[in-house]
Design an enzyme around this catalytic site. Structure first.
Site, mmCIF file in Angstrom:
data_model
loop_
_atom_site.group_PDB
_atom_site.id
_atom_site.type_symbol
_atom_site.label_atom_id
_atom_site.label_comp_id
_atom_site.label_asym_id
_atom_site.label_seq_id
_atom_site.Cartn_x
_atom_site.Cartn_y
_atom_site.Cartn_z
ATOM 1 N N ARG A 235 0.856 -1.181 0.000
ATOM 2 C CA ARG A 235 0.000 0.000 0.000
ATOM 3 C C ARG A 235 0.898 1.240 0.000
ATOM 4 O O ARG A 235 1.914 1.279 0.699
ATOM 5 C CB ARG A 235 -0.917 0.033 1.232
ATOM 6 C CG ARG A 235 -2.108 -0.920 1.157
ATOM 7 C CD ARG A 235 -3.128 -0.534 0.077
ATOM 8 N NE ARG A 235 -4.240 -1.470 -0.012
ATOM 9 C CZ ARG A 235 -4.325 -2.519 -0.833
ATOM 10 N NH1 ARG A 235 -3.330 -2.782 -1.673
ATOM 11 N NH2 ARG A 235 -5.387 -3.293 -0.842
ATOM 12 N N GLU A 264 -2.544 7.436 -5.051
ATOM 13 C CA GLU A 264 -2.855 6.762 -6.319
ATOM 14 C C GLU A 264 -4.323 6.863 -6.713
ATOM 15 O O GLU A 264 -4.672 6.712 -7.879
ATOM 16 C CB GLU A 264 -2.433 5.287 -6.267
ATOM 17 C CG GLU A 264 -3.276 4.441 -5.317
ATOM 18 C CD GLU A 264 -2.899 2.958 -5.353
ATOM 19 O OE1 GLU A 264 -1.703 2.655 -5.213
ATOM 20 O OE2 GLU A 264 -3.817 2.123 -5.528
ATOM 21 N N HIS A 296 -0.539 -0.255 -9.835
ATOM 22 C CA HIS A 296 -1.301 -1.206 -9.011
ATOM 23 C C HIS A 296 -1.773 -2.396 -9.859
ATOM 24 O O HIS A 296 -2.969 -2.674 -9.951
ATOM 25 C CB HIS A 296 -2.498 -0.520 -8.338
ATOM 26 C CG HIS A 296 -2.882 -1.194 -7.043
ATOM 27 N ND1 HIS A 296 -3.187 -0.497 -5.903
ATOM 28 C CD2 HIS A 296 -2.999 -2.499 -6.708
ATOM 29 C CE1 HIS A 296 -3.479 -1.341 -4.933
ATOM 30 N NE2 HIS A 296 -3.370 -2.567 -5.399
HETATM 31 P P1 NAI Z 1 -1.727 -11.220 4.895
HETATM 32 O O1 NAI Z 1 -2.778 -10.745 5.823
HETATM 33 O O2 NAI Z 1 -1.693 -12.642 4.472
HETATM 34 O O3 NAI Z 1 -0.291 -10.877 5.513
HETATM 35 C C1 NAI Z 1 0.063 -9.662 6.094
HETATM 36 C C2 NAI Z 1 1.177 -9.965 7.098
HETATM 37 O O4 NAI Z 1 1.650 -8.718 7.604
HETATM 38 C C3 NAI Z 1 0.707 -10.809 8.290
HETATM 39 O O5 NAI Z 1 1.539 -11.946 8.446
HETATM 40 C C4 NAI Z 1 0.840 -9.856 9.466
HETATM 41 O O6 NAI Z 1 1.242 -10.530 10.662
HETATM 42 C C5 NAI Z 1 1.938 -8.924 8.980
HETATM 43 N N1 NAI Z 1 1.989 -7.654 9.693
HETATM 44 C C6 NAI Z 1 0.980 -7.000 10.327
HETATM 45 N N2 NAI Z 1 1.460 -5.876 10.900
HETATM 46 C C7 NAI Z 1 2.783 -5.825 10.598
HETATM 47 C C8 NAI Z 1 3.812 -4.901 10.907
HETATM 48 N N3 NAI Z 1 3.586 -3.826 11.656
HETATM 49 N N4 NAI Z 1 5.057 -5.143 10.439
HETATM 50 C C9 NAI Z 1 5.316 -6.261 9.716
HETATM 51 N N5 NAI Z 1 4.363 -7.172 9.385
HETATM 52 C C10 NAI Z 1 3.127 -6.942 9.817
HETATM 53 O O7 NAI Z 1 -1.794 -10.257 3.628
HETATM 54 P P2 NAI Z 1 -1.239 -10.527 2.159
HETATM 55 O O8 NAI Z 1 -2.282 -11.221 1.365
HETATM 56 O O9 NAI Z 1 0.117 -11.126 2.226
HETATM 57 O O10 NAI Z 1 -1.149 -9.037 1.607
HETATM 58 C C11 NAI Z 1 -0.169 -8.112 2.064
HETATM 59 C C12 NAI Z 1 -0.528 -6.751 1.528
HETATM 60 O O11 NAI Z 1 -0.370 -6.744 0.099
HETATM 61 C C13 NAI Z 1 -2.011 -6.394 1.738
HETATM 62 O O12 NAI Z 1 -2.221 -5.800 2.976
HETATM 63 C C14 NAI Z 1 -2.296 -5.445 0.615
HETATM 64 O O13 NAI Z 1 -2.071 -4.144 1.114
HETATM 65 C C15 NAI Z 1 -1.228 -5.749 -0.444
HETATM 66 N N6 NAI Z 1 -1.789 -6.247 -1.695
HETATM 67 C C16 NAI Z 1 -1.394 -5.625 -2.862
HETATM 68 C C17 NAI Z 1 -1.873 -6.039 -4.095
HETATM 69 C C18 NAI Z 1 -1.419 -5.416 -5.375
HETATM 70 O O14 NAI Z 1 -2.093 -5.587 -6.420
HETATM 71 N N7 NAI Z 1 -0.325 -4.676 -5.414
HETATM 72 C C19 NAI Z 1 -2.870 -7.127 -4.175
HETATM 73 C C20 NAI Z 1 -3.178 -7.759 -2.892
HETATM 74 C C21 NAI Z 1 -2.664 -7.304 -1.711
#
Ligand code: NAI
Length: 335
Positions: A235, A264, A296
């Site tokens: 993000r 964005e 994105h």
């Molecule tokens: P997820 O929920 O599986 O994993 C997120 C991880 O971040 C979790 O393991 C959590 O413990 C960890 N986390 C939480 N707070 C944290 C902190 N302060 N410092 C370090 N780690 C922390 O989510 P997923 O599916 O892996 O997605 C990650 C991010 O990717 C989403 O939040 C979304 O913003 C972004 N995303 C981007 C896309 C794109 O098209 N560019 C598409 C889908 C998701």
């Protein structure tokens, strides 16, 4: 359930059309982005379906409540754009697609790393002009270098798997990652300071929350190795962009790859090629030779689109049938 789908793109329609057959869900496509000025389009609908840059702030949710919207189906995983507490107080249920294709985003992350490192985007242009000179195209072997991943959820893990395949050492910071868990993945769990100091490539895979807002700022940038590469496919607001621009100008940050940008919402998913872009910070980013920006598109694979459409339609059907859904967003969840 009569559902209005905001921010519909032409590439989404055939995928949703296929999934909608015999689903009982009545989805009406709308190109407009949801904000306070377009909220009244929902009159007569019971549910809406939205994407990452639709506005779900307090005022918009209160207006949707007045218009009797009962369900908001996010066709994405992150929900940092939603005022979840206001939705809950208004009795509006928010459902999302928790994980549709982590590999899609992980593979795009690695594509950015590879392009920035070996400058394939520049080589492509050069060769087309008959310039076969190699000056300025020098890269480094990923094998033997260190990547630091912040956030080890679905996408962080998928990225680690690929980078380990290149022979990289992978460090990770995630408040929920144990040493044992890291060991099983073949990586090392470290504190943030250590990650910044030891990584040649820092890649962000955590959600945007109050804690992670501007996680990359002058302090964290100052801890990174000189010439390090920074990648953000999560993000935009995880990065303080003016601080990153200062680090790039000083030559401290070696490369930047971003698929997301804090502002964005005013730019991405539209063709602005005939317009004068007013965002000077964004435009400055585009002037650096060692910066790559994509709009994105990390999620944008056939598999991910199918999965998004399937889960979204299922979420709406389940909510209509049972009044609840396992993919409901709760205020205590992290966005
Ligand atoms: P997820 O929920 O599986 O994993 C997120 C991880 O971040 C979790 O393991 C959590 O413990 C960890 N986390 C939480 N707070 C944290 C902190 N302060 N410092 C370090 N780690 C922390 O989510 P997923 O599916 O892996 O997605 C990650 C991010 O990717 C989403 O939040 C979304 O913003 C972004 N995303 C981007 C896309 C794109 O098209 N560019 C598409 C889908 C998701």
């Amino acid at each position: 359930m009569k559902t209005l789908m905001f921010s519909t793109q032409s590439y989404e329609r055939p995928v949703f059309d296929r999934v909608l057959v015999n689903s009982g869900v009545n989805l009406v496509y709308q190109k407009a982005r949801l904000d306070l000025s377009t909220a009244s389009l929902t009159e007569g609908f019971e549910a809406i379906c939205v994407f990452v840059n639709d506005d779900l702030s307090k005022d918009v949710l209160l207006r949707l409540d007045e218009l009797n919207i009962k369900l908001i189906a996010l066709r994405c995983a992150g929900f940092n754009q939603v005022d979840v507490e206001t939705a809950e107080q208004s009795g509006i249920t928010i459902v999302r697609v928790p994980a549709y294709s982590p590999e899609a985003v992980a593979e795009h992350t690695v594509a950015m790393i590879m392009s920035l490192n070996r400058k394939t985007h520049k080589a492509w242009n050069r060769v087309r002009e008959g310039n076969f000179n190699l000056h300025g195209l020098l890269g480094f072997n990923l094998c033997g270098h260190t990547a630091g991943l912040i956030g080890m959820g679905a996408i962080g893990r998928a990225t680690a798997k690929i980078l380990l395949g290149f022979g990289m050492d992978v460090l990770a910071y995630d408040p929920f990652l144990t040493d044992d868990g890291a060991k099983k993945l073949g990586i090392k769990s470290v504190e943030l300071d250590q990650l910044y100091q030891q990584s040649d490539i820092v890649s962000l895979h955590c959600p945007l929350t109050e804690d992670t807002h501007h996680l990359i700022n002058c302090t964290s940038l100052a801890q990174m190795k000189p010439g390090a590469m920074l990648i953000n496919t999560s993000r935009g607001a995880l990065i303080d962009t003016p601080a990153v621009i200062r680090a790039l100008k000083a030559g401290d940050l070696g490369y930047l790859g971003i698929d997301v940008y804090e502002q964005e919402g005013d730019l991405f998913f539209r063709d602005l090629s005939e317009e004068v872009i007013q965002d000077d910070v964004f435009q400055r980013l585009l002037t650096f030779p060692n910066v790559m920006v994509t709009g994105h598109q990390g999620f944008f694979t056939r598999e991910a689109l199918e999965s998004i459409a399937n889960t979204t339609v299922n979420n709406i059907k389940t909510f209509e049938r049972t009044g609840s859904c396992e993919n409901t967003v709760k205020p205590q969840l992290i966005g």
